[in-house]
Design a protein around this motif. Structure first.
Motif, PDB file in Angstrom:
ATOM      1  N   UNK A  63       0.829  -1.212   0.000  1.00 24.91           N
ATOM      2  CA  UNK A  63       0.000   0.000   0.000  1.00 24.91           C
ATOM      3  C   UNK A  63       0.861   1.257   0.000  1.00 24.91           C
ATOM      4  N   UNK A  64       1.934   1.268   0.773  1.00 24.69           N
ATOM      5  CA  UNK A  64       2.818   2.432   0.783  1.00 24.69           C
ATOM      6  C   UNK A  64       3.473   2.641  -0.570  1.00 24.69           C
ATOM      7  N   UNK A  65       3.877   1.550  -1.228  1.00 26.25           N
ATOM      8  CA  UNK A  65       4.470   1.664  -2.559  1.00 26.25           C
ATOM      9  C   UNK A  65       3.451   2.165  -3.571  1.00 26.25           C
ATOM     10  N   UNK A  66       2.207   1.691  -3.459  1.00 31.77           N
ATOM     11  CA  UNK A  66       1.166   2.181  -4.356  1.00 31.77           C
ATOM     12  C   UNK A  66       0.914   3.663  -4.207  1.00 31.77           C
ATOM     13  N   UNK A  67       0.966   4.174  -2.987  1.00 32.45           N
ATOM     14  CA  UNK A  67       0.831   5.616  -2.778  1.00 32.45           C
ATOM     15  C   UNK A  67       2.022   6.365  -3.375  1.00 32.45           C
ATOM     16  N   UNK A  68       3.213   5.795  -3.252  1.00 32.64           N
ATOM     17  CA  UNK A  68       4.403   6.452  -3.788  1.00 32.64           C
ATOM     18  C   UNK A  68       4.302   6.622  -5.304  1.00 32.64           C
ATOM     19  N   UNK A  69       3.725   5.634  -5.980  1.00 31.08           N
ATOM     20  CA  UNK A  69       3.582   5.695  -7.435  1.00 31.08           C
ATOM     21  C   UNK A  69       2.225   6.263  -7.874  1.00 31.08           C
ATOM     22  N   UNK A  70       1.464   6.839  -6.950  1.00 25.88           N
ATOM     23  CA  UNK A  70       0.169   7.463  -7.263  1.00 25.88           C
ATOM     24  C   UNK A  70      -0.834   6.486  -7.876  1.00 25.88           C
ATOM     25  N   UNK A  71      -0.731   5.201  -7.537  1.00 27.78           N
ATOM     26  CA  UNK A  71      -1.675   4.222  -8.056  1.00 27.78           C
ATOM     27  C   UNK A  71      -3.080   4.494  -7.526  1.00 27.78           C
ATOM     28  N   UNK A  72      -3.207   4.687  -6.226  1.00 25.86           N
ATOM     29  CA  UNK A  72      -4.523   4.888  -5.629  1.00 25.86           C
ATOM     30  C   UNK A  72      -5.104   6.247  -6.010  1.00 25.86           C
ATOM     31  N   UNK A  73      -4.263   7.232  -6.148  1.00 22.17           N
ATOM     32  CA  UNK A  73      -4.754   8.555  -6.533  1.00 22.17           C
ATOM     33  C   UNK A  73      -5.345   8.546  -7.926  1.00 22.17           C
ATOM     34  N   UNK A  74      -4.692   7.878  -8.866  1.00 22.04           N
ATOM     35  CA  UNK A  74      -5.116   7.934 -10.257  1.00 22.04           C
ATOM     36  C   UNK A  74      -6.188   6.910 -10.599  1.00 22.04           C
ATOM     37  N   UNK A  75      -6.305   5.836  -9.833  1.00 22.39           N
ATOM     38  CA  UNK A  75      -7.297   4.806 -10.148  1.00 22.39           C
ATOM     39  C   UNK A  75      -8.511   4.840  -9.238  1.00 22.39           C
ATOM     40  N   UNK A  76      -8.332   5.247  -7.978  1.00 20.87           N
ATOM     41  CA  UNK A  76      -9.436   5.196  -7.019  1.00 20.87           C
ATOM     42  C   UNK A  76      -9.664   6.532  -6.327  1.00 20.87           C
ATOM     43  N   UNK A  77      -9.216   7.618  -6.933  1.00 16.90           N
ATOM     44  CA  UNK A  77      -9.464   8.949  -6.380  1.00 16.90           C
ATOM     45  C   UNK A  77      -8.872   9.123  -4.984  1.00 16.90           C
ATOM     46  N   UNK A  78      -7.825   8.386  -4.682  1.00 18.21           N
ATOM     47  CA  UNK A  78      -7.177   8.519  -3.386  1.00 18.21           C
ATOM     48  C   UNK A  78      -7.573   7.470  -2.376  1.00 18.21           C
ATOM     49  N   UNK A  79      -8.700   6.786  -2.572  1.00 22.36           N
ATOM     50  CA  UNK A  79      -9.057   5.679  -1.686  1.00 22.36           C
ATOM     51  C   UNK A  79      -8.052   4.538  -1.871  1.00 22.36           C
ATOM     52  N   UNK A  80      -7.772   3.805  -0.809  1.00 22.46           N
ATOM     53  CA  UNK A  80      -6.768   2.757  -0.905  1.00 22.46           C
ATOM     54  C   UNK A  80      -7.274   1.477  -0.260  1.00 22.46           C
ATOM     55  N   UNK A  81      -6.431   0.458  -0.263  1.00 18.57           N
ATOM     56  CA  UNK A  81      -6.777  -0.824   0.340  1.00 18.57           C
ATOM     57  C   UNK A  81      -5.494  -1.578   0.642  1.00 18.57           C
ATOM     58  N   UNK A  82      -5.601  -2.539   1.535  1.00 23.51           N
ATOM     59  CA  UNK A  82      -4.490  -3.419   1.860  1.00 23.51           C
ATOM     60  C   UNK A  82      -4.516  -4.614   0.914  1.00 23.51           C
ATOM     61  N   UNK A  83      -3.364  -4.927   0.338  1.00 19.20           N
ATOM     62  CA  UNK A  83      -3.267  -6.042  -0.603  1.00 19.20           C
ATOM     63  C   UNK A  83      -3.083  -7.335   0.181  1.00 19.20           C
ATOM     64  N   UNK A  84      -4.211  -7.901   0.642  1.00 21.05           N
ATOM     65  CA  UNK A  84      -4.146  -9.119   1.446  1.00 21.05           C
ATOM     66  C   UNK A  84      -3.770 -10.333   0.609  1.00 21.05           C
ATOM     67  N   UNK A  85      -4.043 -10.296  -0.682  1.00 21.56           N
ATOM     68  CA  UNK A  85      -3.699 -11.401  -1.580  1.00 21.56           C
ATOM     69  C   UNK A  85      -2.498 -10.961  -2.419  1.00 21.56           C
ATOM     70  N   UNK A  86      -1.374 -11.615  -2.240  1.00 24.83           N
ATOM     71  CA  UNK A  86      -0.150 -11.279  -2.964  1.00 24.83           C
ATOM     72  C   UNK A  86      -0.122 -12.092  -4.256  1.00 24.83           C
ATOM     73  N   UNK A  87      -0.131 -11.396  -5.383  1.00 25.51           N
ATOM     74  CA  UNK A  87      -0.125 -12.070  -6.681  1.00 25.51           C
ATOM     75  C   UNK A  87       1.307 -12.347  -7.128  1.00 25.51           C
ATOM     76  N   UNK A  88       1.474 -13.459  -7.796  1.00 29.09           N
ATOM     77  CA  UNK A  88       2.746 -13.820  -8.428  1.00 29.09           C
ATOM     78  C   UNK A  88       2.508 -13.832  -9.927  1.00 29.09           C
ATOM     79  N   UNK A  89       3.046 -12.825 -10.614  1.00 30.25           N
ATOM     80  CA  UNK A  89       2.794 -12.612 -12.040  1.00 30.25           C
ATOM     81  C   UNK A  89       4.112 -12.742 -12.786  1.00 30.25           C
ATOM     82  N   UNK A  90       4.107 -13.544 -13.849  1.00 31.47           N
ATOM     83  CA  UNK A  90       5.323 -13.787 -14.621  1.00 31.47           C
ATOM     84  C   UNK A  90       4.997 -13.715 -16.108  1.00 31.47           C
ATOM     85  N   UNK A  91       5.782 -12.914 -16.831  1.00 33.73           N
ATOM     86  CA  UNK A  91       5.722 -12.901 -18.292  1.00 33.73           C
ATOM     87  C   UNK A  91       6.759 -13.887 -18.815  1.00 33.73           C
TER      88      UNK A  91
END
Length: 333
Positions: A109-137
């Motif tokens: 969540x702190x990293x998402x705020x640093x990169x303005x993820x929550x600001x640009x996608x959810x108008x500043x509302x945030x959430x805790x990422x309880x499910x950690x995704x493992x994504x591989x290309x």
């Protein structure tokens, strides 16, 4: 020469103070359009937690367990000797599993705020990422390229859909969303949806409903780094996504125009964000082929006109000026 490409983080559209109000779709419009922003209160949703409630932890019990663990570690003489001789091997997989169940939601969540993820996608509302995704290309020559929290991935490495894994309880349904909040070619306040699968049983993506098939990322030349965001939503039950379905394969950028804020406002009663991962990418040679072959359009190129620095008129008798003062009036060559 193209007009200057200017994008400032944090200047994306915002909604009213009411948290995610629903809007009725306009009648008679068959093409997916983006509603341009109106005058309203900026960052109205800052401080609102839209995710699952945090797990209750007894502070006293946690402190007691940590103290007992430290005492147990200090009593192991061989462990101290290995650390002093720089021969201690730390099981990183075990450390990561422990991190995912304790501090990871808060760090993400702190990293998402640093990169303005929550600001640009959810108008500043945030959430805790309880499910950690493992994504591989999957990369043809380099094995696999993971998606963490801001690492750089090239468009060449993201040509094919990634493999997504996450730990979850059996019997739940999920929605996976992949968006680019920085790469829209017309509106500075819109996004492109690159991938969306709904009603996923457990983590079986192949058995879910494909709302948008996978579209490779295409950061236009001259636009710098762009964020590619993966969001995981937990569903309260099966969701009817009939309003979002487009003809597949979808190669129309107007139909790919998207707003995560409006999407969540529409389905907030049945969706809860529980997972976040994102990477960054910038233009490479494969983007040209994506525009020409996949999107069937000319490749846009953006340039920025750097304004010239103002130079005051030269004085005949400069008072208390060094010889460096004259350099700004000399030819460049």
């Amino acid at each position: 020469m193209a007009a200057p490409f200017v994008r400032t983080c944090g200047t994306f559209f915002r909604r009213s103070r009411v948290m995610f109000p629903q809007q009725k779709p306009q009648e008679g419009i068959n093409v997916r359009l983006f509603n341009k922003p109106s005058s309203r209160l900026v960052h109205a949703s800052v401080g609102i937690d839209i995710g699952l409630p945090p797990k209750l932890v007894m502070q006293g019990q946690q402190t007691k367990e940590r103290r007992e663990h430290l005492q147990n570690q200090k009593s192991k003489l061989q462990l101290e000797k290995s650390a002093r001789l720089r021969q201690l091997e730390i099981p990183l997989d075990e450390v990561r599993r422990k991190w995912e169940t304790t501090s990871a939601p808060y760090h993400i969540r702190a990293t998402g705020h640093h990169y303005n993820i929550f600001t640009d996608l959810f108008d500043g509302a945030d959430f805790l990422s309880h499910v950690v995704m493992k994504i591989f290309f999957e990369c043809p020559d380099e094995g696999f390229m993971p998606v963490y929290y801001g690492n750089v991935i090239t468009p060449t490495e993201a040509l094919k859909p990634p493999t997504v894994h996450y730990d979850c309880d059996a019997g739940n349904l999920w929605t996976l969303l992949m968006v680019n909040p920085d790469g829209h070619l017309i509106y500075n306040d819109a996004e492109y949806v690159h991938w969306m699968i709904g009603n996923i049983p457990d983590e079986k993506l192949s058995e879910g409903d494909t709302i948008f098939d996978y579209l490779p990322v295409f950061p236009a030349k001259g636009t710098g780094y762009q964020r590619i965001v993966f969001l995981l939503f937990k569903q309260d039950g099966k969701v009817n996504y009939s309003d979002e379905i487009v003809p597949l394969p979808c190669r129309s950028l107007p139909n790919r125009t998207f707003s995560t804020h409006e999407f969540y406002a529409k389905y907030q009663d049945v969706l809860t964000p529980v997972g976040l991962s994102f990477s960054q990418c910038r233009w490479d040679q494969s983007v040209t082929a994506i525009f020409h072959d996949t999107l069937d359009m000319r490749e846009p190129i953006f340039e920025y006109d750097v304004p010239k620095l103002p130079v005051l008129p030269q004085m005949k008798w400069p008072h208390r000026k060094t010889l460096n003062y004259l350099k700004q009036y000399l030819p460049d060559d």
